[in-house]
Design a protein around this motif. Sequence first.
Motif, PDB file in Angstrom:
ATOM      1  N   UNK A  13       0.868  -1.176   0.000  1.00 13.68           N
ATOM      2  CA  UNK A  13       0.000   0.000   0.000  1.00 13.68           C
ATOM      3  C   UNK A  13       0.906   1.228   0.000  1.00 13.68           C
ATOM      4  N   UNK A  14       0.838   2.005  -1.071  1.00  8.77           N
ATOM      5  CA  UNK A  14       1.628   3.234  -1.137  1.00  8.77           C
ATOM      6  C   UNK A  14       0.887   4.338  -0.383  1.00  8.77           C
ATOM      7  N   UNK A  15       1.571   4.939   0.589  1.00 11.10           N
ATOM      8  CA  UNK A  15       0.938   5.986   1.397  1.00 11.10           C
ATOM      9  C   UNK A  15       2.000   6.950   1.904  1.00 11.10           C
ATOM     10  N   UNK A  16       1.699   8.213   1.843  1.00 10.61           N
ATOM     11  CA  UNK A  16       2.583   9.259   2.355  1.00 10.61           C
ATOM     12  C   UNK A  16       2.058   9.683   3.726  1.00 10.61           C
ATOM     13  N   UNK A  17       2.744   9.263   4.773  1.00  9.31           N
ATOM     14  CA  UNK A  17       2.253   9.491   6.128  1.00  9.31           C
ATOM     15  C   UNK A  17       2.359  10.943   6.576  1.00  9.31           C
ATOM     16  N   UNK A  18       2.944  11.797   5.740  1.00  3.71           N
ATOM     17  CA  UNK A  18       2.920  13.220   6.078  1.00  3.71           C
ATOM     18  C   UNK A  18       1.535  13.822   5.839  1.00  3.71           C
ATOM     19  N   UNK A  19       0.676  13.074   5.123  1.00  6.05           N
ATOM     20  CA  UNK A  19      -0.709  13.494   4.891  1.00  6.05           C
ATOM     21  C   UNK A  19      -1.630  12.804   5.889  1.00  6.05           C
ATOM     22  N   UNK A  21      -5.874   2.981   3.443  1.00  7.04           N
ATOM     23  CA  UNK A  21      -5.160   1.919   4.157  1.00  7.04           C
ATOM     24  C   UNK A  21      -6.152   0.954   4.798  1.00  7.04           C
ATOM     25  N   UNK A  22      -7.185   1.510   5.397  1.00 11.36           N
ATOM     26  CA  UNK A  22      -8.196   0.671   6.049  1.00 11.36           C
ATOM     27  C   UNK A  22      -8.848  -0.273   5.047  1.00 11.36           C
ATOM     28  N   UNK A  23      -9.136   0.226   3.856  1.00 10.81           N
ATOM     29  CA  UNK A  23      -9.725  -0.610   2.815  1.00 10.81           C
ATOM     30  C   UNK A  23      -8.736  -1.690   2.381  1.00 10.81           C
ATOM     31  N   UNK A  24      -7.458  -1.334   2.273  1.00 11.45           N
ATOM     32  CA  UNK A  24      -6.453  -2.301   1.856  1.00 11.45           C
ATOM     33  C   UNK A  24      -6.225  -3.415   2.854  1.00 11.45           C
ATOM     34  N   UNK A  25      -6.532  -3.161   4.127  1.00  7.47           N
ATOM     35  CA  UNK A  25      -6.333  -4.173   5.165  1.00  7.47           C
ATOM     36  C   UNK A  25      -7.601  -4.967   5.477  1.00  7.47           C
ATOM     37  N   UNK A  26      -8.680  -4.571   4.863  1.00  4.96           N
ATOM     38  CA  UNK A  26      -9.958  -5.204   5.169  1.00  4.96           C
ATOM     39  C   UNK A  26      -9.923  -6.701   4.877  1.00  4.96           C
ATOM     40  N   UNK A  27     -10.411  -7.487   5.824  1.00  6.44           N
ATOM     41  CA  UNK A  27     -10.517  -8.935   5.638  1.00  6.44           C
ATOM     42  C   UNK A  27      -9.265  -9.719   5.989  1.00  6.44           C
ATOM     43  N   UNK A  28      -8.169  -9.042   6.342  1.00  4.81           N
ATOM     44  CA  UNK A  28      -6.928  -9.736   6.684  1.00  4.81           C
ATOM     45  C   UNK A  28      -6.869 -10.025   8.178  1.00  4.81           C
ATOM     46  N   UNK A  29      -6.405 -11.209   8.523  1.00  8.64           N
ATOM     47  CA  UNK A  29      -6.192 -11.567   9.926  1.00  8.64           C
ATOM     48  C   UNK A  29      -4.808 -11.036  10.325  1.00  8.64           C
ATOM     49  N   UNK A  30      -4.779  -9.887  10.963  1.00  7.36           N
ATOM     50  CA  UNK A  30      -3.512  -9.216  11.264  1.00  7.36           C
ATOM     51  C   UNK A  30      -3.049  -9.588  12.668  1.00  7.36           C
ATOM     52  N   UNK A  31      -1.912 -10.262  12.713  1.00  9.21           N
ATOM     53  CA  UNK A  31      -1.359 -10.694  13.992  1.00  9.21           C
ATOM     54  C   UNK A  31      -0.327  -9.733  14.551  1.00  9.21           C
ATOM     55  N   UNK A  32       0.346  -8.987  13.662  1.00  9.76           N
ATOM     56  CA  UNK A  32       1.399  -8.070  14.094  1.00  9.76           C
ATOM     57  C   UNK A  32       1.280  -6.760  13.325  1.00  9.76           C
ATOM     58  N   UNK A  33       1.350  -5.667  14.049  1.00  9.08           N
ATOM     59  CA  UNK A  33       1.462  -4.336  13.447  1.00  9.08           C
ATOM     60  C   UNK A  33       2.760  -3.713  13.942  1.00  9.08           C
ATOM     61  N   UNK A  34       3.617  -3.315  13.017  1.00  8.89           N
ATOM     62  CA  UNK A  34       4.846  -2.617  13.378  1.00  8.89           C
ATOM     63  C   UNK A  34       4.704  -1.161  12.945  1.00  8.89           C
ATOM     64  N   UNK A  35       4.483  -0.289  13.920  1.00 12.63           N
ATOM     65  CA  UNK A  35       4.403   1.154  13.652  1.00 12.63           C
ATOM     66  C   UNK A  35       5.822   1.713  13.652  1.00 12.63           C
ATOM     67  N   UNK A  47      -5.727   2.432  15.593  1.00 11.55           N
ATOM     68  CA  UNK A  47      -7.198   2.474  15.512  1.00 11.55           C
ATOM     69  C   UNK A  47      -7.723   1.480  14.494  1.00 11.55           C
ATOM     70  N   UNK A  48      -7.023   1.343  13.383  1.00 14.07           N
ATOM     71  CA  UNK A  48      -7.482   0.467  12.308  1.00 14.07           C
ATOM     72  C   UNK A  48      -7.308  -1.003  12.666  1.00 14.07           C
TER      73      UNK A  48
END
Length: 317
Positions: A110-116, A123-137, A175-176
Motif C-alpha cells: 500500500x503506497x501511502x505518504x504518512x505526512x498526509x 489503508x483501512x480498505x487495503x487491510x480489510x478482511x486480513x487476519x492481522x497478527x502483528x502491526x509494526x508502527x 485504531x485500524x
Amino acid sequence: MSGAEAVLKAVEAPLFWLGAATAAWFSVCTVYRLLSGLRVWFLGNGRLVSPAKLGQWAVVTGATDGIGKAYVEELGRRGFSIVLISRSQDKLDDVAKAVESKYGVQTKTIAADFSSVDIYSNIEEGLRGLEIGVLVNNVGISYSYPEFFLSIPNLNSFIDTMVNINITSVCQMTRIVLPQMVDRKKGAILNLSSASGMNPLPLLTIYSASKAFVDFFSQALQTEYKSKGVIIQSILPFYVATKMSKIRRPTLDKPTPERYVRAAINTVGLQERTNGYLPHAIMAWVTDLLPSSLFRSYVMGMGLSQRARYLSKQKTG
C-alpha cells in the motif's frame, strides 16, 4: 547498666533483623533482575512471534528502509504474510518481491505518504478482511541536523510533517488494526519509539517529544488492553546504522537494522517497554543514573557541535 546502654540493648535485635531483612531483599531483587535479564537477552521469547500464535498477516509501516525493512524480512522469515506500507511504490515492489522470493510468503503493498492525514481510509480498505497478527508502527522522520526550535527551516510545515508521521500514524494505524486483535484476543502492536524519547533532547525538541508520545501512548494502551490478550510494546532504540541516523558503519553499540530487529523481536511478550538490544539496554541504564540537568547539558553541547559542523559544510559545499 545505664539508661543509654539499656536503650541500645533494646534496639539492637530489631536493628539487626531490619538490616538482615534489607540485605535479603536487595539480594533477592538482584538475583531476580539477573534471571530476568538472562531470560530476556539470552533465552528470549522468539517462538511467540509466529502466525500460529498471533495471526497470519503482519503490517509494517516505513517498510522499505532501515528498521522497517528489517522487520519485513524477519517476519517473512517467520512465515508471516506481510503488508508493506511506505511512500514509494517502486521501493515497495522491490522489497515485496525480494521477500516473496526468499521466504515464499504472500505480500501486499500500500503506497501511502504518512505526512498526509487523508490516507487512512485507503489503508483501512487495503487491510480489510486480513487476519492481522502483528502491526509494526515504524514509519518516522527526524531532523536533518540539530537545530534551535525557532531556527528550523520551514518550521510551520515541519511541525505538521513531524506530528503526522511520528504521532498521527501510530494512533491511526492502531485504531485500524486493534479492534480485530481484541476480537480474536491475540495480536502484537510494536511501536518504534526511540531512546530520544526517554529524556528531553534539546536541539531535537520536536522529534524527542514525538517519540516520548509514542512511548507513553504504548504504555498506557498496554495497560488498557493487556487483559484482552493483545501485546503493545514500546521499543526505544539508541543509534542503529540506518539511512535516517546517517551511520554507515555498524558497531557493537550501533548495530545493523537486521541485528537490532533479531534481538528486539525476541523481547515481545517479555518486556512491555524495551530498548530491544542488550548494549542499548546497558546504555539506557547508564543514562538513567545521570542527573537530568547534566544529561541535557551534555546533549546540548553535542548537538551544538553537530549543528556547527553541518552548517559549516553547507557554507563550503
